[in-house]
Write an enzyme that holds these catalytic residues in place. Sequence first.
Site, PDB file in Angstrom:
ATOM      1  N   CYS A  30      -1.955  -8.572   6.914  1.00 36.76           N
ATOM      2  CA  CYS A  30      -1.668  -7.078   7.377  1.00 36.76           C
ATOM      3  C   CYS A  30      -1.450  -6.869   8.878  1.00 36.76           C
ATOM      4  CB  CYS A  30      -2.708  -6.419   6.746  1.00 36.76           C
ATOM      5  SG  CYS A  30      -2.620  -4.465   7.056  1.00 36.76           S
ATOM      6  N   ALA A  76       0.798  -1.027   0.147  1.00 39.36           N
ATOM      7  CA  ALA A  76      -0.084   0.200  -0.154  1.00 39.36           C
ATOM      8  C   ALA A  76       0.772   1.295   0.079  1.00 39.36           C
ATOM      9  CB  ALA A  76      -0.978  -0.136   1.136  1.00 39.36           C
TER      10      ALA A  76
HETATM   11  C1  LIG Z   1       4.710  -0.117   3.049  1.00 36.85           C
HETATM   12  C2  LIG Z   1       4.173  -1.071   2.847  1.00 36.85           C
HETATM   13  C3  LIG Z   1       2.845  -1.489   2.506  1.00 36.85           C
HETATM   14  C4  LIG Z   1       2.575  -2.791   2.503  1.00 36.85           C
HETATM   15  N1  LIG Z   1       1.046  -3.114   2.051  1.00 36.85           N
HETATM   16  C5  LIG Z   1       0.633  -4.332   1.654  1.00 36.85           C
HETATM   17  C6  LIG Z   1      -0.498  -4.745   1.330  1.00 36.85           C
HETATM   18  O1  LIG Z   1      -1.277  -3.878   0.787  1.00 36.85           O
HETATM   19  N2  LIG Z   1      -1.130  -5.829   1.122  1.00 36.85           N
HETATM   20  C7  LIG Z   1      -0.029  -6.876   1.682  1.00 36.85           C
HETATM   21  O2  LIG Z   1      -0.531  -8.445   1.579  1.00 36.85           O
HETATM   22  N3  LIG Z   1       1.145  -6.806   2.096  1.00 36.85           N
HETATM   23  C8  LIG Z   1       1.691  -5.636   2.322  1.00 36.85           C
HETATM   24  N4  LIG Z   1       2.974  -5.267   2.683  1.00 36.85           N
HETATM   25  C9  LIG Z   1       3.668  -6.504   2.978  1.00 36.85           C
HETATM   26  C10 LIG Z   1       4.533  -6.786   1.932  1.00 36.85           C
HETATM   27  O3  LIG Z   1       3.567  -7.254   0.733  1.00 36.85           O
HETATM   28  C11 LIG Z   1       5.629  -7.824   2.124  1.00 36.85           C
HETATM   29  O4  LIG Z   1       4.911  -8.895   2.814  1.00 36.85           O
HETATM   30  C12 LIG Z   1       6.812  -7.189   2.978  1.00 36.85           C
HETATM   31  O5  LIG Z   1       7.037  -6.205   2.834  1.00 36.85           O
HETATM   32  C13 LIG Z   1       7.551  -8.479   3.165  1.00 36.85           C
HETATM   33  O6  LIG Z   1       8.337  -8.590   1.836  1.00 36.85           O
HETATM   34  P1  LIG Z   1       9.728  -7.611   1.581  1.00 36.85           P
HETATM   35  O7  LIG Z   1      10.795  -7.893   2.636  1.00 36.85           O
HETATM   36  O8  LIG Z   1      10.293  -8.251   0.248  1.00 36.85           O
HETATM   37  O9  LIG Z   1       9.158  -6.234   1.344  1.00 36.85           O
HETATM   38  C14 LIG Z   1       3.413  -4.033   2.679  1.00 36.85           C
HETATM   39  C15 LIG Z   1       4.795  -3.893   2.969  1.00 36.85           C
HETATM   40  C16 LIG Z   1       5.070  -2.365   3.239  1.00 36.85           C
HETATM   41  C17 LIG Z   1       6.528  -2.161   3.647  1.00 36.85           C
END
Ligand SMILES: Cc1cc2nc3c(=O)[nH]c(=O)nc-3n(C[C@H](O)[C@H](O)[C@H](O)COP(=O)(O)O)c2cc1C
Length: 314
Positions: free
Chosen positions: A104, A23
């Site tokens: 979330c 998001a």
């Molecule tokens: C700013 C932000 C917004 C996120 N919004 C969502 C979302 O809308 N839906 C969701 O399933 N996960 C959301 N996540 C989680 C990410 O999809 C992901 O699971 C998490 O960042 C870990 O993966 P990464 O280390 O590759 O970023 C969000 C993460 C961040 C940092």
Amino acid sequence: MRNKGVSIGKVRLASNAVFAPMAGYSDLGARYLARLYGAGLTCSEMVSAKGLIYANKETRTLLEKTKIETPFAAQLFTSSPECMDKAVRLLPEGIDIVDINMGCPAPKIVKNGEGSALLNDPVLAGEIVAAAVGASSRPVTVKMRLGFAMGDFKADVLAKAVEKAGASAVTVHGRYREQMYAGSVDLGKIRAVRDAVGITLFANGDVRSFRDYERTLEMTKADGVMIGRGALGHYGLFAEIAGITVDRTPYEDISLQVEYLKKLYPERVVVNLMKHHVCAYAAGMAGVAKEIREKVHKAASFAELQAVVDGYFR
Ligand SMILES: Cc1cc2nc3c(=O)[nH]c(=O)nc-3n(C[C@H](O)[C@H](O)[C@H](O)COP(=O)(O)O)c2cc1C
């Protein structure tokens, strides 16, 4: 390791590295770039099932996609099987997969029994998935964390429940809700989910390089990897994983992102979204990253932000 793609039910993805819903970050400009660089799938930011039912304009905007985003997933959140049923029936054309948010950690979501609160209620989670499966012919997937309270591993039970309810894939972010985004991911626990279910599994969390991608697949035995923060300003990671060459500069990428955002949002919103993205590009620029960040945060208009971009990236 050769990337042979992966299937989610009847939907085939050309690469097993997919772009995470985030998001405020995975807007359609960012998603366009992720796909241009070879990500196998892009997903909308989380969208309220109720918002869709009440025809909320912002919700509709969040479901807009670019022309290269096929296949495309819409991520919905709700704690009500009835709302899920109605919302899925209202999804616009061009959505190939329904993803359900059960990860979330935000207090305003959790207090309504949505997002990661469902980690503690596999029965309700199964009912929500069954409602989505019954409402359209699209494959349904679930994104979850390891569990709610630190150390209280629930993802294996939840994954089994949603598999039984008809889900075609699960994505597991290797942290507990209580961790929010701090601490390290537990790949061994994602591996335990692999042993619990037979459906397609994506491992998620802290993949920032090709080596991380390989290690995550090796340690979890997942079918694919979901990448979020590690791809921001670094979409070339998807190209490296897909084994393709994409010859573009960060300046060209930033300009393309802006072009897509301008189609949907007023200038004020474009400036706010692009501030995050420009800082992500700057993160890889030794010596000037801090300076760029400071200037970006001070920018009060699109022209001011563009001047920073022209000064450092052109
Ligand atoms: C700013 C932000 C917004 C996120 N919004 C969502 C979302 O809308 N839906 C969701 O399933 N996960 C959301 N996540 C989680 C990410 O999809 C992901 O699971 C998490 O960042 C870990 O993966 P990464 O280390 O590759 O970023 C969000 C993460 C961040 C940092």
